[in-house]
Design an enzyme around this catalytic site. Structure first.
Site, PDB file in Angstrom:
ATOM      1  N   ARG A  37      41.452  29.070  42.172  1.00 51.25           N
ATOM      2  CA  ARG A  37      40.958  30.328  42.767  1.00 51.25           C
ATOM      3  C   ARG A  37      41.831  30.791  43.926  1.00 51.25           C
ATOM      4  NH1 ARG A  37      35.483  31.642  41.146  1.00 51.25           N
ATOM      5  NH2 ARG A  37      35.747  31.331  38.933  1.00 51.25           N
ATOM      6  N   ARG A  41      38.439  36.107  46.603  1.00 50.49           N
ATOM      7  CA  ARG A  41      37.840  36.943  47.652  1.00 50.49           C
ATOM      8  C   ARG A  41      38.073  36.450  49.073  1.00 50.49           C
ATOM      9  NH1 ARG A  41      31.856  37.542  45.857  1.00 50.49           N
ATOM     10  NH2 ARG A  41      32.424  35.692  44.674  1.00 50.49           N
ATOM     11  N   ARG A  50      40.156  44.899  44.747  1.00 53.93           N
ATOM     12  CA  ARG A  50      39.089  44.823  43.746  1.00 53.93           C
ATOM     13  C   ARG A  50      37.943  45.790  44.034  1.00 53.93           C
ATOM     14  NH1 ARG A  50      37.005  43.757  40.530  1.00 53.93           N
ATOM     15  NH2 ARG A  50      35.458  42.147  40.864  1.00 53.93           N
ATOM     16  N   ASP A  86      39.706  35.379  33.476  1.00 54.52           N
ATOM     17  CA  ASP A  86      38.485  34.589  33.574  1.00 54.52           C
ATOM     18  C   ASP A  86      38.272  33.826  32.278  1.00 54.52           C
ATOM     19  OD1 ASP A  86      36.127  34.319  35.606  1.00 54.52           O
ATOM     20  OD2 ASP A  86      35.220  34.260  33.621  1.00 54.52           O
ATOM     21  N   TYR A 164      27.849  28.649  28.960  1.00 57.96           N
ATOM     22  CA  TYR A 164      27.651  30.028  29.439  1.00 57.96           C
ATOM     23  C   TYR A 164      27.031  30.905  28.357  1.00 57.96           C
ATOM     24  CZ  TYR A 164      30.065  29.540  33.888  1.00 57.96           C
ATOM     25  OH  TYR A 164      30.398  29.183  35.169  1.00 57.96           O
TER      26      TYR A 164
HETATM   27  O1  1CP Z   1      43.172  32.229  41.107  1.00 55.74           O
HETATM   28  C1  1CP Z   1      42.652  31.753  40.087  1.00 55.74           C
HETATM   29  O2  1CP Z   1      42.152  30.611  40.058  1.00 55.74           O
HETATM   30  C2  1CP Z   1      42.766  32.538  38.806  1.00 55.74           C
HETATM   31  C3  1CP Z   1      41.615  33.280  38.404  1.00 55.74           C
HETATM   32  C4  1CP Z   1      40.333  32.664  37.853  1.00 55.74           C
HETATM   33  C5  1CP Z   1      40.106  31.472  37.146  1.00 55.74           C
HETATM   34  C6  1CP Z   1      41.072  30.340  36.859  1.00 55.74           C
HETATM   35  C7  1CP Z   1      39.120  33.360  37.904  1.00 55.74           C
HETATM   36  C8  1CP Z   1      38.918  34.654  38.565  1.00 55.74           C
HETATM   37  N1  1CP Z   1      38.182  32.668  37.173  1.00 55.74           N
HETATM   38  C9  1CP Z   1      38.754  31.491  36.719  1.00 55.74           C
HETATM   39  C10 1CP Z   1      38.134  30.474  35.864  1.00 55.74           C
HETATM   40  C11 1CP Z   1      36.648  30.385  35.810  1.00 55.74           C
HETATM   41  N2  1CP Z   1      35.736  31.387  35.703  1.00 55.74           N
HETATM   42  C12 1CP Z   1      35.953  29.164  35.745  1.00 55.74           C
HETATM   43  C13 1CP Z   1      36.626  27.813  35.711  1.00 55.74           C
HETATM   44  C14 1CP Z   1      36.932  27.327  37.085  1.00 55.74           C
HETATM   45  C15 1CP Z   1      35.719  26.919  37.872  1.00 55.74           C
HETATM   46  O3  1CP Z   1      35.095  25.912  37.497  1.00 55.74           O
HETATM   47  O4  1CP Z   1      35.441  27.596  38.855  1.00 55.74           O
HETATM   48  C16 1CP Z   1      34.582  29.444  35.656  1.00 55.74           C
HETATM   49  C17 1CP Z   1      33.451  28.449  35.586  1.00 55.74           C
HETATM   50  C18 1CP Z   1      34.433  30.861  35.623  1.00 55.74           C
HETATM   51  C19 1CP Z   1      33.190  31.637  35.501  1.00 55.74           C
HETATM   52  C20 1CP Z   1      32.999  32.507  36.683  1.00 55.74           C
HETATM   53  N3  1CP Z   1      33.715  33.661  36.893  1.00 55.74           N
HETATM   54  C21 1CP Z   1      32.184  32.272  37.811  1.00 55.74           C
HETATM   55  C22 1CP Z   1      31.247  31.088  38.023  1.00 55.74           C
HETATM   56  C23 1CP Z   1      29.830  31.456  37.731  1.00 55.74           C
HETATM   57  C24 1CP Z   1      28.817  30.310  37.788  1.00 55.74           C
HETATM   58  O5  1CP Z   1      27.931  30.385  38.644  1.00 55.74           O
HETATM   59  O6  1CP Z   1      28.898  29.372  36.988  1.00 55.74           O
HETATM   60  C25 1CP Z   1      32.378  33.353  38.693  1.00 55.74           C
HETATM   61  C26 1CP Z   1      31.700  33.601  40.016  1.00 55.74           C
HETATM   62  C27 1CP Z   1      33.357  34.208  38.111  1.00 55.74           C
HETATM   63  C28 1CP Z   1      33.951  35.437  38.680  1.00 55.74           C
HETATM   64  C29 1CP Z   1      35.341  35.322  39.135  1.00 55.74           C
HETATM   65  N4  1CP Z   1      36.399  34.902  38.341  1.00 55.74           N
HETATM   66  C30 1CP Z   1      37.552  34.963  39.068  1.00 55.74           C
HETATM   67  C31 1CP Z   1      37.224  35.449  40.375  1.00 55.74           C
HETATM   68  C32 1CP Z   1      38.207  35.683  41.476  1.00 55.74           C
HETATM   69  C33 1CP Z   1      35.839  35.670  40.412  1.00 55.74           C
HETATM   70  C34 1CP Z   1      35.024  36.212  41.583  1.00 55.74           C
HETATM   71  C35 1CP Z   1      34.509  37.582  41.338  1.00 55.74           C
HETATM   72  C36 1CP Z   1      35.306  38.743  41.856  1.00 55.74           C
HETATM   73  O7  1CP Z   1      36.405  38.666  42.344  1.00 55.74           O
HETATM   74  O8  1CP Z   1      34.763  39.848  41.791  1.00 55.74           O
END
Ligand code: 1CP
Length: 366
Positions: A37, A41, A50, A86, A164
């Site tokens: 990540r 944010r 964003r 994502d 999911y």
């Molecule tokens: O910088 C990076 O790491 C690249 C971008 C990235 C990656 C690798 C994002 C952007 N998402 C992911 C993978 C991802 N997405 C995972 C695997 C990693 C982990 O375990 O965290 C998972 C589980 C998700 C699903 C997801 N997407 C969640 C988790 C929800 C939950 O409660 O289980 C969330 C909050 C997101 C949104 C998201 N994805 C990425 C960002 C920066 C965000 C935040 C939202 C935003 O910016 O508006």
């Protein structure tokens, strides 16, 4: 797999190969570091970029993904970039609706409920058509990186995506998805197999587009026990690595693969014998015991508690030094044990990266 023949060959020459060398267990001057990540944010420029845009619309814009991937690299000397996207783009490609709801996270308005619902999924996904926007983002970003550092592509693992698709979003117990494992094991395997097939083609497409390493996120390994992990996660993780590698070998390519099974400490020995070059670790595993249990068979990645970034900079430096001494500097990629949180101070992220570089250079001179 036609798209493997169309590998763009005019990418800028790689200047910093520390990350790729560490994946293969080769010597490096410093320990490479990146953060899960790292595009996120916690960066004000990320929030600004964003603002007011739909999350998955952003994911579908190669220019936006490229910009967000590059943002953290303008601030910090990370040794790798990870493409902004994502894991949930795969369920979308299989025909499911997924929305990012502010304050709630990803949400499926119509999650899978019973085995019959598998009939609603696309049986044959045209990955180029449905996920071509990710491939375009990767190619564009690889060019714009200008060889500064390697670009990592990624996917969610089958079990994590299945969770999911059935839960309909984040969950603490994952009881709906686990109910399938115990009540509908056959349908579970069917779904996991469908996901595996899409994932293999998706990862190969990412490599063809320019990804130089691949990470598979099994973020929800922790809600499985060792027995369920053996049946519903590990075989698919192995299948993915084997199939991707077989195909890449045919086209003469060598792309390291990382498996990150969060909270899957019980599976560490097995994960180190699953055709992945690198095993990612969360912070619940002691570095020395991780080395012992993986027997030098793989490189390791991780695993500072992300919350250690709330500590003052001097303390972060001490924690990093201990971590490096525990893992050693060879076959090691420094990272956090999970992703950065939005309230983290970018300055402390900088302190983390600097501590890894400085301490590892010192340790290498000893
Ligand atoms: O910088 C990076 O790491 C690249 C971008 C990235 C990656 C690798 C994002 C952007 N998402 C992911 C993978 C991802 N997405 C995972 C695997 C990693 C982990 O375990 O965290 C998972 C589980 C998700 C699903 C997801 N997407 C969640 C988790 C929800 C939950 O409660 O289980 C969330 C909050 C997101 C949104 C998201 N994805 C990425 C960002 C920066 C965000 C935040 C939202 C935003 O910016 O508006």
């Amino acid at each position: 797999l036609i798209f493997l023949d169309h590998i763009p060959k005019d990418f800028p020459k790689l200047k910093n190969d520390a990350f790729l060398r560490a994946c293969h267990g080769q010597e490096t001057n410093h320990v490479p570091v990146w953060c899960m990540r790292q595009a996120g944010r916690y960066l004000p420029e990320f929030r600004e970029f964003r603002a007011g845009k739909d999350f998955f619309e952003t994911c579908r814009s190669p220019a936006a993904c490229c910009e967000l991937t590059l943002q953290p690299l303008r601030r910090f000397p990370f040794d790798a970039a990870i493409i902004f996207s994502d894991i949930l783009v795969i369920p979308q490609a299989m025909g499911m609706d997924v929305q990012m709801v502010a304050g709630k996270g990803p949400t499926f308005p119509e999650p899978l409920k019973e085995p019959e619902d598998l009939l609603l999924l696309q049986p044959k996904v045209d990955v180029n058509k449905e996920l071509g926007y990710v491939f375009k983002a990767i190619t564009l970003t690889r060019h714009k990186l200008d060889g500064k550092v390697p670009l990592i592509g990624f996917t969610g693992a089958p079990w994590t995506l299945m969770a999911y698709m059935i839960e309909g979003g984040g969950s603490t117990t994952h009881s709906k998805a686990k109910r399938w494992l115990y009540r509908h094991p056959e349908a579970s395997h069917k779904l996991l197999k469908m996901l595996t097939d899409v994932i293999v083609v998706y990862l190969l497409g990412q490599v063809a587009a320019g990804a130089q390493a691949l990470q598979v996120f099994e973020s929800h390994a922790g809600c499985l026990g060792p027995v369920e992990f053996q049946e519903f996660s590990l075989p698919y993780l192995r299948d993915i690595a084997r199939k991707v590698k077989d195909q890449l070998k045919e086209s003469g390519q060598d792309v390291p693969m990382i498996v990150f099974a969060k909270d899957g400490h019980y599976g560490l020995e097995d994960l180190s014998q699953s055709h992945y070059e690198v095993v990612g670790l969360d912070w619940t595993i002691d570095p020395r015991s991780a080395r012992e249990r993986t027997g030098g068979k793989v490189s390791l990645q991780g695993n500072m508690d992300p919350c250690a970034l709330y500590a003052p900079k001097e303390r972060i430096s001490e924690i990093v030094k201990k971590m490096l001494e525990g893992f050693g500097t060879r076959g090691y990629i420094a990272n956090l044990g999970h992703g950065l949180y939005p309230d983290m101070d970018p300055e402390n992220v900088g302190a983390f990266v600097e501590a890894v570089h400085t301490h590892s250079r010192h340790l290498n001179l000893k």
